[in-house]
Design a protein around this motif. Structure first.
Motif, PDB file in Angstrom:
ATOM      1  N   VAL A 101       0.478  -0.851  -0.219  1.00 37.97           N
ATOM      2  CA  VAL A 101       0.024  -0.027   0.089  1.00 37.97           C
ATOM      3  C   VAL A 101       0.910   0.875  -0.084  1.00 37.97           C
ATOM      4  CG1 VAL A 101      -1.717   1.235   1.004  1.00 37.97           C
ATOM      5  CG2 VAL A 101      -2.037  -1.400   1.139  1.00 37.97           C
ATOM      6  N   ALA A 102       0.433   2.508  -0.488  1.00 41.47           N
ATOM      7  CA  ALA A 102       1.136   3.233  -0.989  1.00 41.47           C
ATOM      8  C   ALA A 102       1.385   3.959   0.697  1.00 41.47           C
ATOM      9  CB  ALA A 102       0.623   4.828  -1.505  1.00 41.47           C
ATOM     10  N   ARG A 151       2.418  -6.656  10.446  1.00 43.03           N
ATOM     11  CA  ARG A 151       1.058  -6.658   9.849  1.00 43.03           C
ATOM     12  C   ARG A 151      -0.756  -6.829  10.176  1.00 43.03           C
ATOM     13  NH1 ARG A 151       1.619 -10.888   6.031  1.00 43.03           N
ATOM     14  NH2 ARG A 151       1.303  -9.645   4.236  1.00 43.03           N
ATOM     15  N   THR A 152      -0.271  -7.122  11.260  1.00 39.15           N
ATOM     16  CA  THR A 152      -2.184  -6.859  11.566  1.00 39.15           C
ATOM     17  C   THR A 152      -2.534  -5.489  11.975  1.00 39.15           C
ATOM     18  OG1 THR A 152      -2.402  -9.278  12.153  1.00 39.15           O
ATOM     19  CG2 THR A 152      -3.991  -7.873  13.779  1.00 39.15           C
ATOM     20  N   LEU A 153      -1.466  -5.034  12.510  1.00 34.47           N
ATOM     21  CA  LEU A 153      -1.570  -3.711  13.076  1.00 34.47           C
ATOM     22  C   LEU A 153      -1.594  -2.333  12.419  1.00 34.47           C
ATOM     23  CD1 LEU A 153      -0.908  -3.619  16.851  1.00 34.47           C
ATOM     24  CD2 LEU A 153      -2.921  -4.007  16.501  1.00 34.47           C
ATOM     25  N   ASP A 154      -0.644  -3.002  10.793  1.00 29.13           N
ATOM     26  CA  ASP A 154      -0.438  -1.701  10.158  1.00 29.13           C
ATOM     27  C   ASP A 154      -0.027  -2.077   9.260  1.00 29.13           C
ATOM     28  OD1 ASP A 154       0.923   0.242   9.197  1.00 29.13           O
ATOM     29  OD2 ASP A 154       2.488   0.333  10.396  1.00 29.13           O
ATOM     30  N   LYS A 155      -1.864  -1.842   8.419  1.00 30.38           N
ATOM     31  CA  LYS A 155      -2.049  -2.048   7.124  1.00 30.38           C
ATOM     32  C   LYS A 155      -0.866  -1.302   6.620  1.00 30.38           C
ATOM     33  CE  LYS A 155      -4.974  -4.599   8.506  1.00 30.38           C
ATOM     34  NZ  LYS A 155      -5.477  -6.127   8.786  1.00 30.38           N
ATOM     35  N   THR A 156       0.399  -0.617   6.446  1.00 27.48           N
ATOM     36  CA  THR A 156       0.988  -0.318   5.068  1.00 27.48           C
ATOM     37  C   THR A 156       2.407  -1.409   5.575  1.00 27.48           C
ATOM     38  OG1 THR A 156       1.703   1.596   6.718  1.00 27.48           O
ATOM     39  CG2 THR A 156      -0.236   1.983   5.181  1.00 27.48           C
ATOM     40  N   ILE A 157       2.797  -1.603   6.893  1.00 27.65           N
ATOM     41  CA  ILE A 157       4.164  -2.187   7.101  1.00 27.65           C
ATOM     42  C   ILE A 157       4.549  -2.850   5.683  1.00 27.65           C
ATOM     43  CG2 ILE A 157       3.467  -4.268   8.144  1.00 27.65           C
ATOM     44  CD1 ILE A 157       5.777  -1.736   9.357  1.00 27.65           C
ATOM     45  N   ASP A 158       4.313  -3.621   5.135  1.00 25.98           N
ATOM     46  CA  ASP A 158       5.183  -4.423   3.837  1.00 25.98           C
ATOM     47  C   ASP A 158       5.701  -3.872   3.324  1.00 25.98           C
ATOM     48  OD1 ASP A 158       3.255  -6.733   5.442  1.00 25.98           O
ATOM     49  OD2 ASP A 158       2.141  -7.320   3.452  1.00 25.98           O
ATOM     50  N   ARG A 159       4.826  -2.499   2.940  1.00 32.30           N
ATOM     51  CA  ARG A 159       5.673  -1.909   2.123  1.00 32.30           C
ATOM     52  C   ARG A 159       7.302  -1.724   2.933  1.00 32.30           C
ATOM     53  NH1 ARG A 159       5.287   2.117  -1.585  1.00 32.30           N
ATOM     54  NH2 ARG A 159       6.923   4.335  -2.401  1.00 32.30           N
TER      55      ARG A 159
END
Length: 271
Positions: A101-102, A151-159
């Motif tokens: 996610v951006a 990853r559960t708490l922060d939807k942008t962390i995969d970036r």
């Protein structure tokens, strides 16, 4: 007194009585931590964050940050810090599809209190009482749990977690002006600007017409002078922030450069 129990430097459980000490984060690992007691001032670029007991943070890999840690209210500095390595992330993402996610956020990320965080970090507290630290098999389980919690708490962390690239070539002058206070070898400055050491020195001379060592010393001394003369801070409180390893070396270099001691600078006007 300080103690670091590590296995192998992936889960750290420091309990440190020192009033004030410095730790620089300049590694290739992500850092995910929770402060139990004490206080932390985190400097990242031109931003300062104050971390207090109960706070949880994440610092991406290859992000320059300085943590000034201290005991507070009669309690030692005590935290749980997880270093999430690229090798473990590559293995994790071979089994899980990243969701990119951006995200324009840079630097430290702080998370509000949450049951998942309380449960995860709380499960590691008993290991403070073990001399041998966290058993190797549990390290692997806990690293995967840490990734899952993030990853559960922060939807942008995969970036950040799923990005395995190395630093690209940056504007050297801009990078150095923002990060000269970090006390690290020239090889690391070269790495973070996307250059070999030889190319870094060549480009540096073109940009500043002086050697990196001389320029770094002057910039750090000017920063220290500003804190002393304008902010009226004590030498013992600023030498680390200015990029010097110890107070005696700082005092010697300061007097040699300005002609008067750091203590005398607090009674003078800014140069």
């Amino acid at each position: 007194m300080s103690s670091y129990w590590t296995l192998p430097q992936e889960i750290m459980l420091p309990c440190i009585q020192d009033k004030y000490f410095q730790h620089e984060v300049i590694s290739g690992d992500h850092s995910f931590g929770h402060l139990i007691s004490g206080e932390v001032k985190a400097n990242i670029g031109d931003q300062t964050h104050i971390l207090k007991p109960g706070d949880t943070w994440f610092v991406p890999r290859n992000q320059l940050a300085t943590f000034f840690k201290s005991s507070k209210d009669g309690q030692p500095y005590k935290s749980v810090t997880i270093c999430i390595r690229v090798e473990r992330l590559k293995e994790y993402y071979s089994r899980h599809e990243p969701v990119i996610v951006a995200d324009q956020h840079h630097g430290i990320r702080q998370y509000e209190a949450h049951p998942l965080l309380e449960s995860f970090f709380g499960s590691l507290l008993p290991y403070f009482d073990l001399e041998e630290g966290v058993p190797p098999a549990i390290v692997s389980v806990k690293i995967e749990e840490a990734i899952t919690v993030l990853r559960t708490l922060d939807k942008t962390i995969d970036r950040w977690l799923a990005n395995f690239s190395e630093p690209g070539k940056l504007d050297l002058a801009d990078f150095m002006e923002k990060n000269f206070m970090f006390n690290m070898p020239l090889q690391r400055f070269a790495y973070f600007t996307g250059r070999s050491l030889t190319t870094f020195k060549t480009d540096f001379k073109k940009a500043f017409q002086v050697s990196p060592q001389r320029w770094l010393t002057q910039k750090r001394l000017e920063l220290a002078h500003y804190h002393l003369s304008e902010k009226k801070r004590r030498p013992a409180d600023i030498y680390l922030e200015a990029g010097f390893e110890n107070l005696s070396h700082f005092s010697f270099a300061f007097k040699k450069h300005f002609g008067y001691s750091p203590v005398e600078a607090t009674t003078r006007n800014a140069f």
